[in-house]
Design a protein around this motif. Structure first.
Motif, PDB file in Angstrom:
ATOM      1  N   TYR A 189      57.134  17.623 -31.572  1.00 13.58           N
ATOM      2  CA  TYR A 189      58.381  16.937 -31.912  1.00 13.58           C
ATOM      3  C   TYR A 189      59.353  17.855 -32.662  1.00 13.58           C
ATOM      4  O   TYR A 189      60.564  17.791 -32.442  1.00 13.58           O
ATOM      5  N   ALA A 190      58.845  18.686 -33.529  1.00 19.05           N
ATOM      6  CA  ALA A 190      59.723  19.648 -34.213  1.00 19.05           C
ATOM      7  C   ALA A 190      60.286  20.648 -33.207  1.00 19.05           C
ATOM      8  O   ALA A 190      61.478  20.989 -33.249  1.00 19.05           O
ATOM      9  N   VAL A 191      59.431  21.109 -32.292  1.00 15.28           N
ATOM     10  CA  VAL A 191      59.874  22.069 -31.278  1.00 15.28           C
ATOM     11  C   VAL A 191      60.911  21.443 -30.358  1.00 15.28           C
ATOM     12  O   VAL A 191      61.947  22.055 -30.046  1.00 15.28           O
ATOM     13  N   PHE A 192      60.669  20.217 -29.925  1.00 13.42           N
ATOM     14  CA  PHE A 192      61.606  19.553 -29.018  1.00 13.42           C
ATOM     15  C   PHE A 192      62.932  19.258 -29.712  1.00 13.42           C
ATOM     16  O   PHE A 192      63.993  19.294 -29.071  1.00 13.42           O
ATOM     17  N   SER A 193      62.891  18.954 -30.992  1.00 11.77           N
ATOM     18  CA  SER A 193      64.137  18.739 -31.738  1.00 11.77           C
ATOM     19  C   SER A 193      64.984  19.999 -31.720  1.00 11.77           C
ATOM     20  O   SER A 193      66.213  19.949 -31.587  1.00 11.77           O
ATOM     21  N   PHE A 194      64.322  21.139 -31.840  1.00 11.07           N
ATOM     22  CA  PHE A 194      65.024  22.418 -31.792  1.00 11.07           C
ATOM     23  C   PHE A 194      65.584  22.667 -30.391  1.00 11.07           C
ATOM     24  O   PHE A 194      66.754  23.034 -30.221  1.00 11.07           O
ATOM     25  N   LEU A 195      64.751  22.457 -29.364  1.00  8.95           N
ATOM     26  CA  LEU A 195      65.184  22.725 -27.997  1.00  8.95           C
ATOM     27  C   LEU A 195      66.291  21.780 -27.550  1.00  8.95           C
ATOM     28  O   LEU A 195      67.144  22.151 -26.734  1.00  8.95           O
ATOM     29  N   ALA A 196      66.292  20.567 -28.076  1.00  7.05           N
ATOM     30  CA  ALA A 196      67.351  19.608 -27.729  1.00  7.05           C
ATOM     31  C   ALA A 196      68.678  19.966 -28.386  1.00  7.05           C
ATOM     32  O   ALA A 196      69.720  19.419 -28.025  1.00  7.05           O
ATOM     33  N   GLY A 197      68.632  20.889 -29.336  1.00  7.95           N
ATOM     34  CA  GLY A 197      69.869  21.359 -29.957  1.00  7.95           C
ATOM     35  C   GLY A 197      70.379  20.498 -31.091  1.00  7.95           C
ATOM     36  O   GLY A 197      71.570  20.540 -31.410  1.00  7.95           O
ATOM     37  N   PHE A 198      69.485  19.723 -31.741  1.00  5.12           N
ATOM     38  CA  PHE A 198      69.950  18.885 -32.845  1.00  5.12           C
ATOM     39  C   PHE A 198      70.478  19.716 -34.015  1.00  5.12           C
ATOM     40  O   PHE A 198      71.123  19.186 -34.908  1.00  5.12           O
ATOM     41  N   TRP A 199      70.188  21.009 -34.025  1.00  8.21           N
ATOM     42  CA  TRP A 199      70.677  21.892 -35.087  1.00  8.21           C
ATOM     43  C   TRP A 199      72.030  22.509 -34.752  1.00  8.21           C
ATOM     44  O   TRP A 199      72.655  23.132 -35.600  1.00  8.21           O
ATOM     45  N   ARG A 200      72.503  22.326 -33.503  1.00  4.99           N
ATOM     46  CA  ARG A 200      73.729  22.980 -33.060  1.00  4.99           C
ATOM     47  C   ARG A 200      74.966  22.216 -33.526  1.00  4.99           C
ATOM     48  O   ARG A 200      75.262  21.118 -33.058  1.00  4.99           O
ATOM     49  N   GLN A 201      75.670  22.780 -34.474  1.00  5.49           N
ATOM     50  CA  GLN A 201      76.913  22.226 -34.988  1.00  5.49           C
ATOM     51  C   GLN A 201      77.862  23.392 -35.277  1.00  5.49           C
ATOM     52  O   GLN A 201      77.487  24.553 -35.156  1.00  5.49           O
ATOM     53  N   ASP A 202      79.087  23.067 -35.663  1.00  7.90           N
ATOM     54  CA  ASP A 202      80.034  24.102 -36.068  1.00  7.90           C
ATOM     55  C   ASP A 202      79.873  24.331 -37.565  1.00  7.90           C
ATOM     56  O   ASP A 202      80.274  23.517 -38.385  1.00  7.90           O
ATOM     57  N   TYR A 203      79.269  25.457 -37.927  1.00 12.63           N
ATOM     58  CA  TYR A 203      78.989  25.756 -39.324  1.00 12.63           C
ATOM     59  C   TYR A 203      79.984  26.753 -39.922  1.00 12.63           C
ATOM     60  O   TYR A 203      79.752  27.263 -41.025  1.00 12.63           O
ATOM     61  N   SER A 204      81.057  27.042 -39.215  1.00 14.75           N
ATOM     62  CA  SER A 204      81.952  28.113 -39.659  1.00 14.75           C
ATOM     63  C   SER A 204      82.495  27.869 -41.069  1.00 14.75           C
ATOM     64  O   SER A 204      82.488  28.774 -41.916  1.00 14.75           O
ATOM     65  N   GLU A 205      82.994  26.672 -41.339  1.00 13.04           N
ATOM     66  CA  GLU A 205      83.553  26.394 -42.664  1.00 13.04           C
ATOM     67  C   GLU A 205      82.471  26.386 -43.730  1.00 13.04           C
ATOM     68  O   GLU A 205      82.693  26.838 -44.863  1.00 13.04           O
ATOM     69  N   ALA A 206      81.297  25.879 -43.379  1.00 11.52           N
ATOM     70  CA  ALA A 206      80.190  25.854 -44.344  1.00 11.52           C
ATOM     71  C   ALA A 206      79.763  27.266 -44.719  1.00 11.52           C
ATOM     72  O   ALA A 206      79.461  27.552 -45.876  1.00 11.52           O
ATOM     73  N   ILE A 207      79.749  28.170 -43.741  1.00  9.98           N
ATOM     74  CA  ILE A 207      79.366  29.552 -44.010  1.00  9.98           C
ATOM     75  C   ILE A 207      80.398  30.231 -44.905  1.00  9.98           C
ATOM     76  O   ILE A 207      80.054  30.997 -45.810  1.00  9.98           O
ATOM     77  N   LYS A 208      81.670  29.947 -44.668  1.00 11.09           N
ATOM     78  CA  LYS A 208      82.730  30.527 -45.494  1.00 11.09           C
ATOM     79  C   LYS A 208      82.627  30.098 -46.955  1.00 11.09           C
ATOM     80  O   LYS A 208      83.152  30.775 -47.848  1.00 11.09           O
TER      81      LYS A 208
END
Length: 313
Positions: free
Chosen positions: A221-240
């Motif tokens: 389930y942890a692996v599938f959550s990663f493969l499904a892209g649940f972590w994919r967001q726009d982090y540009s402002e957060a990184i700044k």
């Protein structure tokens, strides 16, 4: 467990704590005779078939063999290793909340987060909702994703389709896929193609701990959550907005699994991270995408210099 490192000894102890009614495991790595100090390193392992805090064992041995004294806290994220594995989809926010509690109640001191690969979003969410008091004093990123991947969110509809129709399918498609993906032949092939610069580094030790870590099918389930892209967001402002000193380490042969990331060379990726991190430092060392395991001596060297040359108190 005590491991001899020449004239030194590394002492590792497996422990656990309860968070949200789940049992969560972690290991403390210390050098024999280490005196208590006000700084520790918290290691955040990658997500993948069979991966857990065991990923860091070569780094930990090399860290103390090189004479470093700071204690290493090595947690297994929920769904991985010896922690509980509830059958749910996981988001970076979930693991960040787990680590926040871990740092507040177990570590209870200033920390540098040492993050492997695409778990950088977990560190970002942890910095946005930090432990109290804010113990996070610095970050060290090993092979973070291509900049384009970190700034282009995945499509929510596509994420849900992948999760519902494949990974969490009532007809067992995800179960069958995971059984295939945890085969030794597949793990070896994937590691050679996507993770390591030198194929000979994909050794029995690496493959053995991956196979062992994937024995429990609920680890999927942890692996599938990663493969499904649940972590994919726009982090540009957060990184700044990350003000802590941040070390970014790329392999000289760094690559990307996704199509978007393949257009960036290691040098371009390095320059983009330096451009947007307010207090960033970056370097390249030998290896590809898993330097703490493939190139532990070089990774420890650059990390130790980073710790030495910055004020974290």
């Amino acid at each position: 467990m005590i491991i001899s490192l020449g004239h030194l000894m590394m002492i590792s102890s497996l422990n656990s704590y309860t968070w949200n009614n789940f049992n969560c495991a972690y290991t403390i790595h210390q050098s024999e005779g280490t005196t208590e100090n006000d700084l520790a390193l918290v290691l955040i392992h990658p997500i993948g078939v069979g991966l857990s805090g065991v990923f860091w064992h070569r780094f930990a041995e090399t860290w103390f063999k090189s004479g470093q004294q700071y204690t290493l806290y090595n947690p297994d994220l929920l769904g991985c290793g010896k922690s509980d594995m509830p059958p749910v989809c996981y988001y970076p926010e979930d693991w960040a909340k787990q680590l926040k509690y871990f740092i507040e109640t177990v570590v209870k001191k200033s920390v540098i987060l040492v993050v492997q690969g695409a778990l950088f979003p977990v560190a970002i969410r942890l910095i946005q909702n930090p432990p109290q008091p804010n113990y996070i004093k610095g970050l060290a990123l090993s092979g973070p994703p291509a900049w384009r991947i970190m700034t282009e969110p995945a499509k929510p509809v596509q994420q849900k389709l992948l999760w519902n129709l494949l990974f969490n399918s009532p007809v067992g498609l995800g179960n069958a896929f995971y059984r295939y993906a945890r085969r030794r032949q597949f793990l070896q092939s994937f590691s050679v193609r996507q993770l390591f610069e030198k194929s000979e580094m994909v050794d029995d030790e690496w493959l053995d701990f991956l196979q062992k870590g994937a024995t429990n099918l609920n680890s999927r389930y942890a692996v599938f959550s990663f493969l499904a892209g649940f972590w994919r967001q726009d982090y540009s402002e957060a990184i700044k907005s990350i003000h802590q000193p941040t070390l970014v380490v790329f392999g000289e042969k760094a690559s990307s699994i996704s199509k978007e990331g393949k257009i960036e060379s290691p040098d371009e990726r390095l320059e983009l991270y330096l451009k947007y991190l307010p207090n960033g430092q970056a370097c390249k060392i030998s290896g590809r995408n898993v330097m703490p395991y493939e190139s532990p001596d070089e990774f420890v060297s650059v990390l130790a210099n980073f710790v030495k040359n910055n004020q974290f108190f």
